[in-house]
Design an enzyme around this catalytic site. Sequence first.
Site, mmCIF file in Angstrom:
data_model
loop_
_atom_site.group_PDB
_atom_site.id
_atom_site.type_symbol
_atom_site.label_atom_id
_atom_site.label_comp_id
_atom_site.label_asym_id
_atom_site.label_seq_id
_atom_site.Cartn_x
_atom_site.Cartn_y
_atom_site.Cartn_z
ATOM 1 N N GLU A 177 0.555 -9.793 -2.972
ATOM 2 C CA GLU A 177 -0.871 -10.136 -3.425
ATOM 3 C C GLU A 177 -0.942 -9.887 -4.951
ATOM 4 O OE1 GLU A 177 -2.615 -7.532 -0.111
ATOM 5 O OE2 GLU A 177 -3.900 -9.527 0.354
ATOM 6 N N GLU B 43 1.229 -7.424 7.033
ATOM 7 C CA GLU B 43 -0.202 -6.677 7.590
ATOM 8 C C GLU B 43 -0.345 -6.957 8.875
ATOM 9 O OE1 GLU B 43 0.245 -8.151 4.549
ATOM 10 O OE2 GLU B 43 -0.538 -6.951 3.053
ATOM 11 N N ALA C 51 0.992 -1.119 0.017
ATOM 12 C CA ALA C 51 -0.095 0.095 -0.060
ATOM 13 C C ALA C 51 0.924 1.291 -0.081
ATOM 14 C CB ALA C 51 -0.927 0.015 1.317
ATOM 15 N N GLY D 106 0.475 -5.744 -0.274
ATOM 16 C CA GLY D 106 -0.277 -5.829 -1.529
ATOM 17 C C GLY D 106 0.788 -6.054 -2.652
#
Length: 698
Positions: free
Chosen positions: A105, A125, A61, A102
């Site tokens: 991901e 996270e 992020a 992210g």
Amino acid sequence: MAVDYTTEDGVAVITLNNPPVNGLGLATRSGIVAGLERAQRDPAVRAIVLTGAGKAFCGGADITEFNTPKATQEPTLGTVIKVLEASAKPVVAAVHSVAMGGGLELALGAHYRIAARGAQIALPEVKLGLLPGAGGTQRLPRAIGLEAALNMIVSGSTVPSEQFAGAGLFDEIVEADLMPAALAFARRVAAQPGPHPKVRERGIAHPNAAGFLQFARNSVAAAAKHFPAPHKCIDAIERGVLKGFDEGLAFERECFVALVQTPESRALRHAFFGERAAGKIADVPADTPLREIREVAVIGAGTMGGGIAMNFVNAGLPVTLVETTQQALDRGLATIRKNYDATVKKGRLSADAVDARMALIKPSLSYDDVRQADLIVEAVFEELGVKEQVFRRLDGIAKAGAILASNTSTLDLNRIAGFTQRPQDVVGLHFFSPANVMKLLEVVRGEHTAKDVLATVMKLAKKIKKTAVVAGVCDGFIGNRMIEQYIRQSLFMVEEGALPAQIDRAIEAFGFAMGPFRMSDLAGNDIGWAIRKRRRAEHPAFRYPTIADRLCELGRFGQKTGGGWYDYRPGERTAYPSQVVNDLIVAHRREAGHEAGHEARTLGDAEIVERLVYALVNEGAKLLDEGIAAKASDIDMVYLTGYGFPVWRGGPMLYADTVGLFNVERAIRGYAQAHNGDAWELAPGLAERAAQGQRFNP
Ligand SMILES: NC(=O)c1ccc[n+]([C@@H]2O[C@H](COP(=O)([O-])OP(=O)(O)OC[C@H]3O[C@@H](n4cnc5c(N)ncnc54)[C@H](O)[C@@H]3O)[C@@H](O)[C@H]2O)c1
């Protein structure tokens, strides 16, 4: 441009380009989607490579968008991954340097992944009290198996790419140049008939998933005591195992949204951003030129000096350690050696490394040896006269531009700077004991401290792995000035009717590592005694309960004398409640109660916690009012890294925000009215914020 798009001989290359780590901000997310669409439209493109420019594939992020509407605006990362996965043309993620959160991901949404050796792979996270919110809990187990994925997700730990060889995450691990390999790989898979594989379509095979998940829950129980996130990670993984990918994904989203709102996650994010924010000083620009620090000198090889020297040699900087006598020097060096040997015994350092570090220390009895030092840290006795002698001498000897630092805890840094002809070069570096262990470093900014000196020591603090927080000059700076009010309250409460063990138990249940009385016994009660004597001399109106003085008059200085607020048995650190002390307290209360006109009463644990924590909050608000602390998060960082404040509560100021300043102020007014009103002079900044419905932290 946050994303670059190029084509190379039938392959579209989509390159994230959002320095420093290609964070997935709105522009980056939109750019990836646009690139994917463009590639679909172009008949010449047969395959797509997704990669990152510069120092990362993708760090996750974009933290600059946290808490802004952009963070949740479409296309969200979930949408980007959907588009990626649905691409008719094969997408190859070319992973290098860093693929975290992210970023990983995103890579998991690609049809294929190839990685450069040494890339750092993680879903961190959980460290912010969250779980991966864009399919990480669903795709990683399908890529590398339930056990390995769960371990990575609940620990947040980083694994180098090569450790995934043969594990199903990467189709190839590349030793040489990544991009040529990625392009060649893309052309190869483009020649294969579709549809191309999706991680979501893989199964999760495990001989006993239910048993393993239960085992995992038991294993995280201790670490997760105060944090909901690790259990939520397991729940989300389990949902995917039992109910399939889509239900797992929906549940993961639900958990993410819920976790973002928890006070624990807020606290961890606050600490994460607070650490970064502490390094920024409003009027010191980021591009301030730095002074070069290649050699350090430490004056005084006592408790603090030795530990301070260790910090620098641990970072590879040579240190000249100066003492007044050979005996003191030998003792200091022996302590340093002993500390290192203990680390070797724990297996965390090799004997050779210790020798190398010891070799970086140059012991000396002569100030002449500090002439070449770029930074000189003074850690001699806490007496202004001694400091004066030292700084006058350093002023005469140190090279031009050398930074002269004092480790004083209580003395006026401006006066110390005034002993030199170069007050602009003088700064406070307030280390905490043990200095080689404690993370906190208060950087004390004097009236004349130069901006480049501040910028230099802030950078150096990072190098020696400290959390540096800037404080203005006042007695006690941030941490100790606040703790004094907390200790004062604890003593008032003893006079009113609580016993040390009850107070310690209550605040330890709140989450402090150690209550005020156990802490005082550890540090030595004589330290507080000296401070109280000084306070009474300087500010006769400043009321301090005298019970602690009675204790010191008995020679009960704490662990080191075998007794303080508690009794200690030889060779043990366990604190046993003490009959002698309890009798002393009861007798003292009778006197004090008579003076104050009230009898001993029973205090509830809630009152104990409120009075201790709000005493910190109120003094913290005064530090903000006076500009001693620049921002509330700085105060919180001091308390999280130096004073054992419970991490999951985010520090005293964030805690006060969570309770609501209106409620904090009301409670303080209530306590001020009931008892010892003179200890509760309300900070104007607290009252104002409460009246206007504001918080300390934005
Ligand atoms: N002990 C703590 O917990 C703590 C924490 C933070 C800051 N401090 C501050 O650090 C400083 C040192 O404290 P300490 O606990 O290490 O004290 P200490 O008594 O353990 O060590 C001081 C050392 O300085 C040496 N010394 C005295 N005068 C000297 C001189 N002119 N030149 C060279 N060496 C000299 C002494 O021989 C002694 O070894 C003080 O200013 C103190 O307030 C202490």
